[in-house]
Design a protein around this motif. Structure first.
Motif, PDB file in Angstrom:
ATOM      1  N   PRO A  90       0.829  -1.211   0.000  1.00 12.46           N
ATOM      2  CA  PRO A  90       0.000   0.000   0.000  1.00 12.46           C
ATOM      3  C   PRO A  90       0.859   1.255   0.000  1.00 12.46           C
ATOM      4  O   PRO A  90       2.090   1.207   0.085  1.00 12.46           O
ATOM      5  CB  PRO A  90      -0.798  -0.141   1.304  1.00 12.46           C
ATOM      6  CG  PRO A  90      -0.791  -1.603   1.621  1.00 12.46           C
ATOM      7  CD  PRO A  90       0.548  -2.084   1.142  1.00 12.46           C
ATOM      8  N   LYS A  91       0.178   2.384  -0.059  1.00 15.66           N
ATOM      9  CA  LYS A  91       0.821   3.697  -0.072  1.00 15.66           C
ATOM     10  C   LYS A  91       1.812   3.839   1.088  1.00 15.66           C
ATOM     11  O   LYS A  91       1.566   3.360   2.201  1.00 15.66           O
ATOM     12  CB  LYS A  91      -0.272   4.755   0.053  1.00 15.66           C
ATOM     13  CG  LYS A  91       0.184   6.189   0.129  1.00 15.66           C
ATOM     14  CD  LYS A  91      -1.033   7.093   0.320  1.00 15.66           C
ATOM     15  CE  LYS A  91      -0.639   8.563   0.355  1.00 15.66           C
ATOM     16  NZ  LYS A  91      -1.835   9.422   0.533  1.00 15.66           N
ATOM     17  N   SER A  92       2.931   4.524   0.848  1.00 15.92           N
ATOM     18  CA  SER A  92       3.884   4.785   1.924  1.00 15.92           C
ATOM     19  C   SER A  92       3.208   5.587   3.029  1.00 15.92           C
ATOM     20  O   SER A  92       2.437   6.509   2.766  1.00 15.92           O
ATOM     21  CB  SER A  92       5.096   5.561   1.398  1.00 15.92           C
ATOM     22  OG  SER A  92       5.864   4.746   0.544  1.00 15.92           O
ATOM     23  N   GLY A  93       3.495   5.196   4.259  1.00 14.27           N
ATOM     24  CA  GLY A  93       2.892   5.869   5.393  1.00 14.27           C
ATOM     25  C   GLY A  93       2.782   4.942   6.583  1.00 14.27           C
ATOM     26  O   GLY A  93       3.421   3.879   6.624  1.00 14.27           O
ATOM     27  N   ALA A  94       1.972   5.353   7.568  1.00 12.71           N
ATOM     28  CA  ALA A  94       1.800   4.587   8.807  1.00 12.71           C
ATOM     29  C   ALA A  94       0.382   4.029   8.885  1.00 12.71           C
ATOM     30  O   ALA A  94      -0.581   4.705   8.510  1.00 12.71           O
ATOM     31  CB  ALA A  94       2.084   5.473  10.014  1.00 12.71           C
ATOM     32  N   TYR A  95       0.285   2.808   9.414  1.00 10.83           N
ATOM     33  CA  TYR A  95      -0.984   2.089   9.460  1.00 10.83           C
ATOM     34  C   TYR A  95      -1.169   1.413  10.812  1.00 10.83           C
ATOM     35  O   TYR A  95      -0.193   1.011  11.457  1.00 10.83           O
ATOM     36  CB  TYR A  95      -1.032   1.006   8.377  1.00 10.83           C
ATOM     37  CG  TYR A  95      -0.957   1.508   6.962  1.00 10.83           C
ATOM     38  CD1 TYR A  95      -2.112   1.695   6.216  1.00 10.83           C
ATOM     39  CD2 TYR A  95       0.279   1.781   6.366  1.00 10.83           C
ATOM     40  CE1 TYR A  95      -2.042   2.154   4.906  1.00 10.83           C
ATOM     41  CE2 TYR A  95       0.352   2.242   5.065  1.00 10.83           C
ATOM     42  CZ  TYR A  95      -0.816   2.424   4.339  1.00 10.83           C
ATOM     43  OH  TYR A  95      -0.748   2.873   3.041  1.00 10.83           O
ATOM     44  N   ILE A  96      -2.430   1.245  11.197  1.00 10.73           N
ATOM     45  CA  ILE A  96      -2.778   0.338  12.285  1.00 10.73           C
ATOM     46  C   ILE A  96      -2.975  -1.042  11.680  1.00 10.73           C
ATOM     47  O   ILE A  96      -3.683  -1.195  10.676  1.00 10.73           O
ATOM     48  CB  ILE A  96      -4.073   0.788  12.997  1.00 10.73           C
ATOM     49  CG1 ILE A  96      -3.861   2.126  13.703  1.00 10.73           C
ATOM     50  CG2 ILE A  96      -4.534  -0.265  14.007  1.00 10.73           C
ATOM     51  CD1 ILE A  96      -5.122   2.724  14.308  1.00 10.73           C
TER      52      ILE A  96
END
Length: 308
Positions: free
Chosen positions: A219-225
């Motif tokens: 998925p898109k770069s970034g932060a996830y739960i």
């Protein structure tokens, strides 16, 4: 579920109810086909079957094409097996297969080799050289070749037809909730935990670095739960996809790292699975490590309070 990779060694004891396609993601649209397939197989005393390909035919047609898949081969097999499909024909796309016209495919593969008696296809499915095979061709050949054919309507999400392509775009855009609804499950990443640069450990957030298969879509770069599964045990987690720009501005290599809440065990070389639940934020280059830690503290609080 039986997996057959060589048509020439296949000998049918029971005629088949079959559908064909990549079935990447085995999403809700696919499962509508599979459910109908299983119902018809039971009603008509047939065995259910899927004819699919691995790797993606695009890799054969253009070896430089960096195709990203929603499901690895193991994930696809597991999802299809759980769906109740009895047979999976897993074909390697090659020059011979590429040159089969729609009519030749119907006669040589569906009728002669696989003994298909009922065919279920999706609303937009085409096959054969130059996409010469479609629902109309199947209908025209059905009496001659002795099979029935059904074309199913598309399954919709927000008034749009569900497709693997739409799910890929949702993931690339960080729309995790939309992707999960179309999939019918939480999008997973499974990878072996490998040694990293211990950047997280230095700031109080040790992470598990995942070695994800190269053809698996990130998925898109970034932060996830995420929900983290280690040997069938569930943990809450925060997953980061990116290059750690705050700590190492020179790094251009994308990494996938998971911080697991309330966990402090050595899991190097183990395979773990992270299932995406919610997008937190884009990757951010903070003005200082202290600002980064403050944001990580916020993300941890949100993750801890999230209703899994």
């Amino acid at each position: 579920m039986k997996i057959i990779s060589d048509f020439n060694n296949y000998h049918a004891n029971t005629p088949l109810a079959l559908s064909l396609g990549m079935f990447d993601g085995v999403h809700l649209g696919h499962r509508s086909i599979i459910n109908t397939l299983n119902e018809i197989a039971e009603k008509e005393n047939l065995e259910s079957a899927i004819l699919s390909f691995w790797p993606h035919p695009r890799k054969f047609l253009n070896p430089d094409d960096d195709v990203k898949m929603l499901t690895t081969l193991d994930e696809k097999i597991e999802l299809l097996a759980k769906s109740g499909i009895r047979n999976l024909f897993l074909k390697t796309f090659d020059e011979e297969f590429r040159n089969l016209t729609g009519i030749e495919f119907c006669k040589q593969i569906l009728a002669d080799k696989l003994h298909v008696k009922h065919l279920i296809i999706g609303y937009d499915h085409t096959f054969g050289k130059n996409k010469s095979g479609n629902y109309e061709l199947l209908q025209s050949l059905s009496s001659e070749l002795g099979f029935k054919v059904n074309q199913l309507e598309a399954v919709e999400f927000d008034n749009l037809n569900i497709s693997s392509t739409k799910i890929r775009h949702a993931l690339w855009e960080g729309r995790i909730a939309d992707a999960n609804k179309m999939l019918g499950y939480h999008y997973p990443l499974t990878g072996k935990v490998v040694h990293g640069r211990n950047l997280g450990k230095k700031i109080g957030y040790p992470t598990a670095n995942l070695d994800v298969p190269a053809d698996k879509l990130l998925p898109k770069s970034g932060a996830y739960i995420v929900e983290v599964w280690i040997e069938n045990t569930f943990y809450k987690g925060m997953l980061s996809i990116g290059t750690n720009p705050t700590i190492d501005n020179s790094n251009k290599t994308l990494s996938t790292e998971v911080y697991i809440l309330d966990f402090d065990e050595d899991i190097y070389d183990q395979a773990i699975t992270a299932k995406f639940r919610e997008f937190l934020h884009d990757e951010i280059k903070f003005e200082s490590v202290e600002k980064l830690i403050q944001r990580l503290d916020q993300d941890k609080k949100l993750t801890g309070e999230f209703q899994f």
